[in-house]
Write an enzyme that holds these catalytic residues in place. Structure first.
Site, PDB file in Angstrom:
ATOM      1  N   SER A 186     102.101 131.160 -19.381  1.00 43.76           N
ATOM      2  CA  SER A 186     101.382 130.414 -18.058  1.00 43.76           C
ATOM      3  C   SER A 186     100.506 129.269 -18.311  1.00 43.76           C
ATOM      4  CB  SER A 186     100.825 131.930 -17.364  1.00 43.76           C
ATOM      5  OG  SER A 186      99.942 131.346 -16.219  1.00 43.76           O
ATOM      6  N   TYR A 199      94.485 138.988 -17.256  1.00 44.28           N
ATOM      7  CA  TYR A 199      95.742 138.256 -17.487  1.00 44.28           C
ATOM      8  C   TYR A 199      95.564 137.232 -18.294  1.00 44.28           C
ATOM      9  CZ  TYR A 199     100.019 135.777 -15.664  1.00 44.28           C
ATOM     10  OH  TYR A 199     100.929 135.076 -15.440  1.00 44.28           O
TER      11      TYR A 199
HETATM   12  N1  LIG Z   1     104.641 133.684 -10.386  1.00 44.09           N
HETATM   13  C1  LIG Z   1     103.710 132.973 -10.945  1.00 44.09           C
HETATM   14  O1  LIG Z   1     103.128 132.112 -10.425  1.00 44.09           O
HETATM   15  C2  LIG Z   1     103.745 132.801 -12.524  1.00 44.09           C
HETATM   16  C3  LIG Z   1     103.088 131.945 -13.346  1.00 44.09           C
HETATM   17  C4  LIG Z   1     102.980 131.936 -14.534  1.00 44.09           C
HETATM   18  C5  LIG Z   1     103.711 132.970 -15.153  1.00 44.09           C
HETATM   19  N2  LIG Z   1     104.232 133.894 -14.599  1.00 44.09           N
HETATM   20  C6  LIG Z   1     104.894 134.984 -15.343  1.00 44.09           C
HETATM   21  O2  LIG Z   1     106.283 135.124 -15.036  1.00 44.09           O
HETATM   22  C7  LIG Z   1     106.757 136.362 -15.243  1.00 44.09           C
HETATM   23  C8  LIG Z   1     107.362 136.987 -14.188  1.00 44.09           C
HETATM   24  O3  LIG Z   1     106.600 136.975 -13.233  1.00 44.09           O
HETATM   25  P1  LIG Z   1     107.022 136.864 -11.684  1.00 44.09           P
HETATM   26  O4  LIG Z   1     105.988 135.843 -11.193  1.00 44.09           O
HETATM   27  O5  LIG Z   1     108.496 136.905 -11.498  1.00 44.09           O
HETATM   28  O6  LIG Z   1     106.488 138.301 -11.139  1.00 44.09           O
HETATM   29  P2  LIG Z   1     107.271 139.473 -10.342  1.00 44.09           P
HETATM   30  O7  LIG Z   1     108.062 139.054  -9.375  1.00 44.09           O
HETATM   31  O8  LIG Z   1     106.190 140.684 -10.366  1.00 44.09           O
HETATM   32  O9  LIG Z   1     108.271 139.960 -11.417  1.00 44.09           O
HETATM   33  C9  LIG Z   1     107.839 140.561 -12.716  1.00 44.09           C
HETATM   34  C10 LIG Z   1     108.629 141.897 -13.155  1.00 44.09           C
HETATM   35  O10 LIG Z   1     108.204 142.377 -14.114  1.00 44.09           O
HETATM   36  C11 LIG Z   1     108.326 144.046 -13.745  1.00 44.09           C
HETATM   37  N3  LIG Z   1     107.411 144.721 -14.485  1.00 44.09           N
HETATM   38  C12 LIG Z   1     106.210 145.214 -14.366  1.00 44.09           C
HETATM   39  N4  LIG Z   1     105.902 145.938 -15.139  1.00 44.09           N
HETATM   40  C13 LIG Z   1     106.986 146.127 -16.024  1.00 44.09           C
HETATM   41  C14 LIG Z   1     106.802 147.067 -17.220  1.00 44.09           C
HETATM   42  N5  LIG Z   1     106.034 147.769 -17.621  1.00 44.09           N
HETATM   43  N6  LIG Z   1     108.204 146.820 -17.630  1.00 44.09           N
HETATM   44  C15 LIG Z   1     109.230 146.129 -17.322  1.00 44.09           C
HETATM   45  N7  LIG Z   1     108.975 145.433 -16.199  1.00 44.09           N
HETATM   46  C16 LIG Z   1     107.950 145.596 -15.560  1.00 44.09           C
HETATM   47  C17 LIG Z   1     108.172 143.854 -12.107  1.00 44.09           C
HETATM   48  O11 LIG Z   1     108.759 145.226 -11.776  1.00 44.09           O
HETATM   49  P3  LIG Z   1     108.088 145.413 -10.261  1.00 44.09           P
HETATM   50  O12 LIG Z   1     108.797 144.729  -9.508  1.00 44.09           O
HETATM   51  O13 LIG Z   1     108.709 146.768 -10.076  1.00 44.09           O
HETATM   52  O14 LIG Z   1     106.694 145.484 -10.345  1.00 44.09           O
HETATM   53  C18 LIG Z   1     108.839 142.554 -11.833  1.00 44.09           C
HETATM   54  O15 LIG Z   1     110.260 143.003 -11.826  1.00 44.09           O
HETATM   55  C19 LIG Z   1     105.351 137.047 -15.822  1.00 44.09           C
HETATM   56  O16 LIG Z   1     105.527 137.225 -17.050  1.00 44.09           O
HETATM   57  C20 LIG Z   1     104.493 136.069 -15.174  1.00 44.09           C
HETATM   58  O17 LIG Z   1     103.079 136.526 -15.951  1.00 44.09           O
HETATM   59  C21 LIG Z   1     104.362 134.012 -13.050  1.00 44.09           C
END
Ligand SMILES: NC(=O)c1ccc[n+]([C@@H]2O[C@H](COP(=O)([O-])OP(=O)(O)OC[C@H]3O[C@@H](n4cnc5c(N)ncnc54)[C@H](OP(=O)(O)O)[C@@H]3O)[C@@H](O)[C@H]2O)c1
Length: 347
Positions: A186, A199
């Site tokens: 990130s 985070y």
């Molecule tokens: N969105 C942003 O702005 C952003 C920016 C920078 C980096 N990221 C990174 O991108 C990645 C994906 O995030 P996202 O934004 O797509 O968020 P998201 O929609 O919340 O997706 C994250 C996924 O991980 C799952 N998860 C949570 N705890 C877990 C566990 N213990 N074991 C396996 N899966 C688990 C969640 O399941 P549930 O839905 O059931 O909770 C969800 O499916 C993350 O690593 C995040 O840090 C996101």
């Protein structure tokens, strides 16, 4: 593009011949020019057929979108879901081909990872496991002293140890086909602002781990890439907004004496502001992941950000700390927080 580059190369050669009148000199220019031109030639992308990719966290967000895109391209997709019976997994089942399998996969649990490995090994297509995308993640906000050590541990368990646990387990399979490891980092790995420490520390860990790992894997022909998205919170489920009461009830009494509900509300407003900022397309990020998987020459880092985010990262990385501190402390919300703390302490 490549045609234009070739044209330039030919013109350079003719120019050298004209200027120096020496065929020998112009001939000497041919090898470096061919090399420069070859750098600009897009090498053939990896063939997806018969190759498998395992993605963690496919219930929602980037993982969910990516699973559908890779399935569409013809990869054999193993989609790790925290809730294999939840709506995210159901939508993958109904919309994707029979080449996509849902795995129950909580990356914090050794037994889930072990079972996932057994399933993947037993169901690999001919070309093997080409990629592991360590995508699963959670985000929490709140000042350092609002959290206890368990909150820090929970974030590290999913975002950092979870990615490392998965990587350790799948190195042999990915190495067999000289494949790819992708880590979701990130911009938080560069921009360290208040109320994000749970985070931020995990993403700094991911960056450091993948740097060491990338260098180690080079000798096996395995490529390691880090994806660094900016703020895509409006496009995914990562940011959960709590109410003031919910946050307040979790605070200890000594902390409640320093912070007020008004202060918490200010932070919640900030979080909501971040979420409602210009909506962005999650495929910006998933396309970068796909490039890291498919390109014959993937980059070590894919920064997927707006121009404003790029400028702030540049500032955080290259400017002195006193400057960035002054920048963040001069922001309106931070000044308001100072006023609230001062009045709370004086009462
Ligand atoms: N969105 C942003 O702005 C952003 C920016 C920078 C980096 N990221 C990174 O991108 C990645 C994906 O995030 P996202 O934004 O797509 O968020 P998201 O929609 O919340 O997706 C994250 C996924 O991980 C799952 N998860 C949570 N705890 C877990 C566990 N213990 N074991 C396996 N899966 C688990 C969640 O399941 P549930 O839905 O059931 O909770 C969800 O499916 C993350 O690593 C995040 O840090 C996101």
């Amino acid at each position: 593009m490549s045609g234009a580059v070739w044209m330039c190369a030919v013109f350079l050669l003719l120019g050298a011949l004209y200027l120096f009148g020496s065929v020998g000199f112009a001939v000497c220019l041919i090898p470096p020019l061919v090399w420069i031109v070859s750098l600009t030639q897009p090498a053939a992308p990896v063939n997806c057929k018969g190759r498998a990719v395992l993605i963690t966290g496919c219930d929602s967000g980037f993982g969910h979108v990516l699973a559908k895109q890779l399935d569409g391209l013809g990869f054999r997709v193993f989609a790790g879901c925290l809730s294999p019976d939840g709506p995210g997994a159901q939508s993958l089942k109904s919309e994707c081909s029979s080449q996509l399998s849902i795995l129950k996969l909580n990356v914090t649990l050794d037994e889930d990872v072990e079972k996932a490995k057994e399933f993947v090994e037993a169901n690999l297509p001919g070309e093997g496991l080409w990629g592991l995308v360590n995508n699963a993640g959670i985000f929490g906000w709140g000042e350092v002293e609002w959290n206890n050590i368990k909150v820090y541990q929970r974030h590290a368990d999913v975002n950092l140890w979870g990615s490392i646990r998965m990587t350790l387990s799948f190195i042999p399979l990915v190495r067999q086909c000289k494949g790819r490891f992708i880590f979701l980092s990130s911009t938080s790995a560069y921009i360290h602002t208040p109320a994000c420490s749970t985070y931020v520390i995990t993403k700094c860990g991911i960056e450091a781990f993948s740097d060491c790992f990338r260098l180690e894997m080079k000798k096996f022909g395995v490529k390691v890439s880090v994806i660094e998205p900016g703020n895509y919170t409006s496009a995914t489920n990562i940011l959960k907004v709590q109410t003031t009461e919910e946050v307040w009830n979790e605070l200890s009494d000594p902390v409640k004496r320093v912070y007020s509900k008004e202060y918490i509300q200010l932070l919640i407003d900030k979080v909501q502001n971040i979420m409602s900022s210009k909506s962005r397309n999650p495929t910006d990020v998933t396309n970068a992941i796909m490039e890291a998987l498919i390109s014959s020459n993937p980059k070590a880092r894919y920064l997927v950000v707006s121009m404003a985010e790029r400028v702030i990262i540049f500032m955080c990385v290259h400017f002195p700390t006193w400057f960035t501190d002054a920048f963040f402390c001069s922001r309106r919300a931070y000044c308001k927080q100072n006023v609230l703390i001062a009045s709370q302490i004086n009462n």
